[in-house]
Design a protein around this motif. Structure first.
Motif, short mmCIF file in Angstrom:
data_model
loop_
_atom_site.label_atom_id
_atom_site.label_comp_id
_atom_site.label_asym_id
_atom_site.label_seq_id
_atom_site.Cartn_x
_atom_site.Cartn_y
_atom_site.Cartn_z
N LEU A 1 0.91 -1.03 0.06
CA LEU A 1 -0.05 0.12 0.12
C LEU A 1 0.97 1.19 0.01
O LEU A 1 1.84 1.29 0.80
N ILE A 2 0.62 2.19 -0.76
CA ILE A 2 1.65 3.25 -1.14
C ILE A 2 0.73 4.53 -0.86
O ILE A 2 -0.26 4.89 -1.72
N MET B 1 7.13 1.71 5.77
CA MET B 1 8.40 2.24 5.39
C MET B 1 7.72 4.02 5.44
O MET B 1 6.93 4.30 5.14
N GLU B 2 8.50 4.66 6.18
CA GLU B 2 8.17 6.01 6.65
C GLU B 2 9.46 6.93 6.63
O GLU B 2 10.40 6.39 6.75
N CYS B 3 9.34 8.25 6.80
CA CYS B 3 10.07 9.28 7.10
C CYS B 3 9.88 9.83 8.42
O CYS B 3 8.83 10.25 8.92
N VAL B 4 10.99 10.13 9.43
CA VAL B 4 10.63 10.48 10.59
C VAL B 4 9.89 11.85 10.71
O VAL B 4 9.07 11.87 11.58
N ASP B 5 10.12 12.76 9.91
CA ASP B 5 9.12 13.97 10.08
C ASP B 5 8.18 13.92 8.98
O ASP B 5 7.54 15.07 8.86
N GLY B 6 7.78 12.84 8.13
CA GLY B 6 6.65 12.63 7.33
C GLY B 6 7.03 13.78 6.11
O GLY B 6 6.37 13.87 5.16
N GLY C 1 10.08 -0.59 9.11
CA GLY C 1 10.07 -1.16 10.28
C GLY C 1 10.77 -0.62 11.31
O GLY C 1 11.32 -1.25 12.22
N GLY C 2 10.91 0.62 11.19
CA GLY C 2 11.53 1.41 12.32
C GLY C 2 13.07 1.29 12.21
O GLY C 2 14.01 1.86 13.15
N ARG C 3 13.91 0.81 11.19
CA ARG C 3 15.30 0.44 11.05
C ARG C 3 15.74 1.05 9.99
O ARG C 3 15.19 1.08 8.59
N ALA C 4 16.89 1.77 10.09
CA ALA C 4 17.53 2.48 8.70
C ALA C 4 18.46 1.41 8.05
O ALA C 4 19.11 0.30 9.05
N ILE C 5 18.95 1.47 6.85
CA ILE C 5 19.94 0.48 6.26
C ILE C 5 21.20 1.56 6.67
O ILE C 5 21.27 2.55 6.61
N LEU D 1 -2.35 4.10 7.38
CA LEU D 1 -1.15 4.72 6.71
C LEU D 1 -0.80 6.09 7.13
O LEU D 1 -1.68 6.95 6.78
N PRO D 2 0.28 6.36 7.78
CA PRO D 2 0.53 7.80 7.93
C PRO D 2 0.87 8.46 6.47
O PRO D 2 0.85 7.91 5.42
N ARG D 3 0.50 9.65 6.55
CA ARG D 3 0.94 10.45 5.23
C ARG D 3 2.36 10.04 4.78
O ARG D 3 3.09 9.79 5.70
N ALA D 4 2.60 9.96 3.50
CA ALA D 4 3.61 9.91 3.02
C ALA D 4 4.51 8.46 3.30
O ALA D 4 5.37 8.46 3.91
N SER D 5 3.82 7.51 3.22
CA SER D 5 4.19 6.05 3.68
C SER D 5 3.89 5.08 2.96
O SER D 5 2.92 5.11 1.88
#
Length: 505
Positions: free
Chosen positions: A415-416, A447-452, A463-467, A492-496
């Motif tokens: 889901l995007i 998959m998300e960005c910390v500040d959205g 999954g809360g983990r960075a590469i 789904l959070p925005r932009a996720s």
């Protein structure tokens, strides 16, 4: 909405003024409490009204679609990178542990060498030592190689020497030979391109008789593809390879003779929005229509691709928007029968080295600077297993869904949520279209960005983990979700983007 605005909405100034005349200033604490409770109830009612309408997603897993190739995830590099650096060190080497890690972590199975630098006379022909390092890396990383030789003014002897050495020593690691890159310099097929391509092909076949070849490694060109199919299909051309940068040029004033430093980049934030717009997939569809006879009748691969050409756009190709874009882009073409795609990457790009803003990762000291595109590839690698099957979606605005099913029965749904504004959280109701499929359990990975923010260049996680800069990632962020009445409700959070993994009875 801010609290002050909500208060004004609940208690207009005229109302407050009137009450001020009627209610003594010595209101008791009880009356104040009652007013606060009324205000709280009004606020709650407002937020309930603001709850986003659920998007209905219906899965039709009884209809079998295109299989996603095991080597779908690939990277493309300039031939130049095969050469040793000034210290004699090879980038592609089993000793480059972080690069081996990165390929394995991202699920990269296809490595293409070519790009503009393969046809630049200033690029030296890779030596046997260079090829040894390259294929030793391929073995360590468990990838197959698409290897290009020079077409433009290239030496037949050099092409033969490379083909012979690779075939005699690394045939098991070779996927395809390619000849040249984006051959627009040979305008006439019959008089320029075909005689040159044919001469190199036949010479290479003499020393690598069972090798497979791909072509034309050009921007979508239906006429050129059809002529190659007519003249060489299955003897030995077995894969059509296309290039595409669907978001267009990164600069507003490209042109011959203009120095790179004179180019004017587009505004990054606006281009980030374009990457997530509903208009960009229409560009893919236009390309697919142009190449209809190829994409529907012959196996094809996007052997070189990314978002913006000319090295990508700093602040857009390297921003979080590129991660969300990349996931949908990979699925979109997979659902049209594409066998895979190789995102052009590396520390530099082009015949004359320029910064590769669209790179999946770039070298930064002893580590990699892991760019957003890496997260797109990884999320696709997690969810894209088995065969695609159809889905119905009640609202497709800045929202995409793709579903796959493995032979063992496990279903993955990606889901995007491409909507990125405040309040753009999406609620999804996920169910099967038939009455027989029963969900046993489910889990999801986000998959998300910390500040959205879609313009952020860091803070991305799956999954809360960075590469990590050493190419490592820990897969332990799956969240259990329980079905109700055989329906999953997912926020789904925005932009996720979310991968949902399900097991059924």
């Amino acid at each position: 909405m801010k609290i002050a605005a909500l208060f004004s909405f609940a208690f207009p100034p005229k109302w407050l003024s009137l009450q001020g005349k009627l209610i003594p200033k010595t209101l008791s604490m009880m009356k104040r409490t009652v007013l606060l409770l009324i205000f709280a109830l009004l606020c709650g009612a407002f937020y309930r009204c603001a709850e986003p309408e659920a998007i209905e997603v219906t899965l039709h897993d009884q209809v079998v679609g295109a299989a996603i190739a095991d080597d779908y995830c690939g990277l493309s590099y300039e031939t130049r990178i095969v050469l040793p650096d000034t210290s004699g060190t090879h980038y592609f080497s089993p000793e480059n542990k972080k690069l081996v890690n990165m390929f394995k972590t991202l699920g990269i199975k296809s490595l293409r060498l070519g790009g503009n630098s393969v046809d630049v006379a200033a690029t030296p022909t890779p030596s046997k030592a260079d090829l040894d390092a390259l294929f030793a890396f391929a073995r360590a990383a468990d990838v197959k190689v698409i290897y290009s030789v020079r077409l433009k003014d290239g030496s037949i002897e050099a092409a033969v020497n490379q083909a012979r050495y690779i075939w005699e020593n690394y045939a098991d690691l070779l996927d395809y030979f390619a000849i040249g890159n984006e051959p627009g310099y040979y305008k006439n097929y019959e008089e320029q391109y075909q005689p040159r391509w044919d001469a190199l092909l036949k010479a290479m076949q003499q020393v690598a008789p069972e090798a497979c070849f791909c072509a034309p490694d050009d921007n979508p060109n239906p006429v050129l593809c059809q002529k190659l199919i007519r003249d060489y299909w299955q003897q030995p051309l077995t894969l059509m390879t296309l290039h595409n940068y669907p978001a267009g040029c990164a600069f507003s004033n490209p042109g011959s003779g203009r120095a790179y430093e004179e180019l004017i980049p587009f505004e990054p934030a606006e281009r980030c929005e374009y990457l997530l717009s509903d208009s960009l997939p229409k560009v893919y569809a236009k390309v697919a229509r142009q190449m209809e006879q190829v994409v529907e009748g012959y196996p094809f691969r996007l052997s070189e691709t990314s978002n913006f050409w000319y090295g990508g756009l700093e602040g857009a190709s390297s921003a979080y928007a590129a991660a969300l874009w990349g996931v949908e882009y990979m699925y979109w073409w997979a659902s049209r029968g594409c066998l895979g795609m190789n995102f052009h990457t590396g520390d530099n790009a082009g015949g004359i080295p320029i910064k590769a803003h669209y790179a999946a990762f770039v070298t930064e000291g002893e580590e990699f600077d892991v760019r957003p595109l890496s997260y797109a590839v990884k999320l696709f690698d997690i969810g894209a297993k088995g065969r695609l099957f159809p889905v119905e979606v009640s609202d497709k605005r800045q929202f995409a869904v793709y579903a796959t099913k493995q032979d063992a029965g496990e279903v993955c749904v990606s889901l995007i949520n491409k909507a990125y504004g405040e309040g753009d959280e999406r609620v999804v109701k996920l169910r099967f279209g038939d009455n027989t499929t029963r969900m046993v359990d489910a889990e999801m990975l986000v998959m998300e960005c910390v500040d959205g923010s879609i313009t952020s260049t860091s803070g991305i996680t799956i999954g809360g983990r960075a590469i990590t800069g050493q190419g490592l990632w820990t897969e332990d962020g799956w969240q259990s979700i329980a079905p109700t009445d055989n329906t999953l409700t997912i926020r789904l959070p925005r932009a996720s983007a979310v991968v949902v993994r399900m097991k059924m009875e």
